[in-house]
Write a protein that holds these residues in place. Structure first.
Motif, PDB file in Angstrom:
ATOM      1  N   ARG A 157      38.716  37.431  34.704  1.00  0.00           N
ATOM      2  CA  ARG A 157      37.799  38.349  35.383  1.00  0.00           C
ATOM      3  C   ARG A 157      38.284  39.781  35.241  1.00  0.00           C
ATOM      4  O   ARG A 157      39.488  40.033  35.077  1.00  0.00           O
ATOM      5  CB  ARG A 157      37.633  37.958  36.845  1.00  0.00           C
ATOM      6  N   TYR A 177      38.071  43.513  37.227  1.00  0.00           N
ATOM      7  CA  TYR A 177      37.755  44.203  38.468  1.00  0.00           C
ATOM      8  C   TYR A 177      37.823  45.707  38.245  1.00  0.00           C
ATOM      9  O   TYR A 177      38.612  46.195  37.436  1.00  0.00           O
ATOM     10  CB  TYR A 177      38.776  43.861  39.568  1.00  0.00           C
ATOM     11  N   GLY A 212      39.254  48.691  47.834  1.00  0.00           N
ATOM     12  CA  GLY A 212      39.470  47.349  47.322  1.00  0.00           C
ATOM     13  C   GLY A 212      38.807  47.143  45.973  1.00  0.00           C
ATOM     14  O   GLY A 212      37.848  47.827  45.632  1.00  0.00           O
ATOM     15  N   PRO A 213      39.311  46.193  45.183  1.00  0.00           N
ATOM     16  CA  PRO A 213      38.700  45.898  43.878  1.00  0.00           C
ATOM     17  C   PRO A 213      37.303  45.315  44.040  1.00  0.00           C
ATOM     18  O   PRO A 213      37.013  44.626  45.018  1.00  0.00           O
ATOM     19  CB  PRO A 213      39.649  44.858  43.266  1.00  0.00           C
ATOM     20  N   ILE A 245      33.142  37.656  35.386  1.00  0.00           N
ATOM     21  CA  ILE A 245      34.006  36.473  35.368  1.00  0.00           C
ATOM     22  C   ILE A 245      33.592  35.639  34.163  1.00  0.00           C
ATOM     23  O   ILE A 245      32.395  35.370  33.983  1.00  0.00           O
ATOM     24  CB  ILE A 245      33.857  35.629  36.647  1.00  0.00           C
ATOM     25  N   TRP A 261      47.572  38.701  37.989  1.00  0.00           N
ATOM     26  CA  TRP A 261      46.942  40.021  37.966  1.00  0.00           C
ATOM     27  C   TRP A 261      47.649  40.937  36.974  1.00  0.00           C
ATOM     28  O   TRP A 261      48.875  41.025  36.956  1.00  0.00           O
ATOM     29  CB  TRP A 261      46.997  40.659  39.354  1.00  0.00           C
ATOM     30  N   TYR A 279      46.648  40.177  50.102  1.00  0.00           N
ATOM     31  CA  TYR A 279      47.414  40.677  48.973  1.00  0.00           C
ATOM     32  C   TYR A 279      48.126  41.956  49.382  1.00  0.00           C
ATOM     33  O   TYR A 279      47.680  42.690  50.255  1.00  0.00           O
ATOM     34  CB  TYR A 279      46.503  41.019  47.793  1.00  0.00           C
ATOM     35  N   LEU A 319      48.539  43.089  41.939  1.00  0.00           N
ATOM     36  CA  LEU A 319      48.383  42.529  43.278  1.00  0.00           C
ATOM     37  C   LEU A 319      49.249  41.281  43.427  1.00  0.00           C
ATOM     38  O   LEU A 319      49.330  40.444  42.518  1.00  0.00           O
ATOM     39  CB  LEU A 319      46.922  42.153  43.544  1.00  0.00           C
ATOM     40  N   PHE A 330      49.921  49.064  50.349  1.00  0.00           N
ATOM     41  CA  PHE A 330      48.480  48.956  50.524  1.00  0.00           C
ATOM     42  C   PHE A 330      48.144  47.476  50.623  1.00  0.00           C
ATOM     43  O   PHE A 330      48.461  46.705  49.720  1.00  0.00           O
ATOM     44  CB  PHE A 330      47.778  49.623  49.330  1.00  0.00           C
ATOM     45  N   LEU A 346      45.467  44.340  51.038  1.00  0.00           N
ATOM     46  CA  LEU A 346      44.080  43.983  50.744  1.00  0.00           C
ATOM     47  C   LEU A 346      43.782  42.568  51.206  1.00  0.00           C
ATOM     48  O   LEU A 346      44.549  41.642  50.942  1.00  0.00           O
ATOM     49  CB  LEU A 346      43.808  44.093  49.249  1.00  0.00           C
ATOM     50  N   GLN A 379      39.585  30.908  44.650  1.00  0.00           N
ATOM     51  CA  GLN A 379      39.372  31.848  43.544  1.00  0.00           C
ATOM     52  C   GLN A 379      39.688  31.239  42.190  1.00  0.00           C
ATOM     53  O   GLN A 379      39.050  31.543  41.188  1.00  0.00           O
ATOM     54  CB  GLN A 379      40.264  33.081  43.726  1.00  0.00           C
ATOM     55  N   GLU A 409      33.768  34.161  42.599  1.00  0.00           N
ATOM     56  CA  GLU A 409      33.983  35.585  42.822  1.00  0.00           C
ATOM     57  C   GLU A 409      34.604  35.811  44.187  1.00  0.00           C
ATOM     58  O   GLU A 409      34.219  35.184  45.175  1.00  0.00           O
ATOM     59  CB  GLU A 409      32.659  36.331  42.745  1.00  0.00           C
ATOM     60  N   ALA A 410      35.580  36.712  44.233  1.00  0.00           N
ATOM     61  CA  ALA A 410      36.206  37.087  45.496  1.00  0.00           C
ATOM     62  C   ALA A 410      35.727  38.477  45.896  1.00  0.00           C
ATOM     63  O   ALA A 410      35.529  39.343  45.050  1.00  0.00           O
ATOM     64  CB  ALA A 410      37.724  37.075  45.367  1.00  0.00           C
ATOM     65  N   PHE A 430      36.566  41.791  48.262  1.00  0.00           N
ATOM     66  CA  PHE A 430      37.702  42.453  48.885  1.00  0.00           C
ATOM     67  C   PHE A 430      37.254  43.426  49.968  1.00  0.00           C
ATOM     68  O   PHE A 430      36.178  44.025  49.890  1.00  0.00           O
ATOM     69  CB  PHE A 430      38.503  43.232  47.844  1.00  0.00           C
ATOM     70  N   GLY A 431      38.125  43.571  50.970  1.00  0.00           N
ATOM     71  CA  GLY A 431      37.940  44.623  51.948  1.00  0.00           C
ATOM     72  C   GLY A 431      38.389  45.953  51.371  1.00  0.00           C
ATOM     73  O   GLY A 431      38.823  46.026  50.212  1.00  0.00           O
ATOM     74  N   GLN A 432      38.297  47.000  52.171  1.00  0.00           N
ATOM     75  CA  GLN A 432      38.632  48.344  51.700  1.00  0.00           C
ATOM     76  C   GLN A 432      40.114  48.650  51.805  1.00  0.00           C
ATOM     77  O   GLN A 432      40.550  49.727  51.396  1.00  0.00           O
ATOM     78  CB  GLN A 432      37.810  49.382  52.463  1.00  0.00           C
TER      79      GLN A 432
END
Lengths: 113, 115
Positions: free
Chosen positions: A34, A36, A43-44, A49, A103, B35, B43, B88, B90, B98, B103-104, B106-108
């Motif tokens: 995937r 991003y 966030g990503p 995908i 990642w 993460y 990450l 940081f 996440l 996943q 699809e995942a 994410f928050g901000q």
């Protein structure tokens, strides 16, 4: 060893130009890959995908390709916009007993006017 | 609006104090993740949960703790045992794990600074 390597580390292009980002991986067995997009301090967000059987997938101006034989993927951005400035991260998921996400470090793209 | 919400966005804490980061989702997802992101590193997975009342350690769980008492909530506590907590953080969620290709979202993120 499971690894995901992205190149270039950073890239600067002019607005309106195209660019291609690369991702090479050694994850095996392979499940999916995937891409991003991550804006600074946020966030990503998922772009595409792809599974083993898919070799190209598009999302608007973003087109990802996958060559599972050579373990390479690319993300092509067409007609870049200022809002494309971000980090682009490649993530590879293994399969079977290697079922985890690896990642990459990302490519930092700056689009200048 | 459906989504995943992290709070606070910025957090400052003194060294030696525990701190809890909030993560809430209204996507009805079973799986949730925490993460950590540091400059120059990809990450790294701290903890994940595939179902309520169950969670597993990720790659860097030492110095962290989580709970999953409700489907929509997955708070992360950074304890004083975490040697380098400034980072940081996440939170993410997905309908199924996943690794299956789901699809995942994410928050901000929460930027934690320990002084």
């Amino acid at each position: 060893k499971n690894q995901v390597e992205q190149s270039p580390q950073s890239l600067i292009i002019l607005e309106g130009k195209n660019c291609t980002l690369q991702c090479n991986y050694t994850v095996s067995p392979f499940s999916n890959l995937r891409w991003y997009k991550q804006d600074t301090g946020r966030g990503p967000v998922s772009l595409t995908i792809m599974t083993f059987s898919e070799n190209t997938k598009s999302n608007g101006r973003y087109t990802a390709t996958l060559d599972a034989d050579t373990k390479q993927s690319s993300l092509h951005i067409t007609a870049s916009q200022l809002s494309d400035s971000a980090s682009y991260i490649c993530v590879v998921s293994g399969a079977g007993n290697n079922r985890k996400l690896i990642w990459g470090l990302g490519t930092s793209l700056a689009v200048n006017p | 609006d459906g989504g995943i919400t992290q709070s606070p966005k910025y957090l400052f804490r003194k060294e030696g104090q525990n701190v809890t980061l909030s993560c809430e989702q209204n996507l009805n997802h079973d799986a949730m993740y925490w993460y950590r992101q540091d400059p120059g590193q990809g990450l790294r997975l701290i903890y994940y949960s595939q179902i309520v009342n169950d969670f597993q350690k990720g790659d860097i769980a030492e110095g962290y703790s989580v709970s999953r008492e409700k489907k929509e909530s997955f708070p992360l506590t950074v304890t004083s045992a975490q040697k380098n907590p400034t980072a940081f953080y996440l939170c993410a969620s997905s309908s199924t794990p996943q690794a299956t290709g789901t699809e995942a979202f994410f928050g901000q993120g929460t930027r934690l600074t320990v002084v």
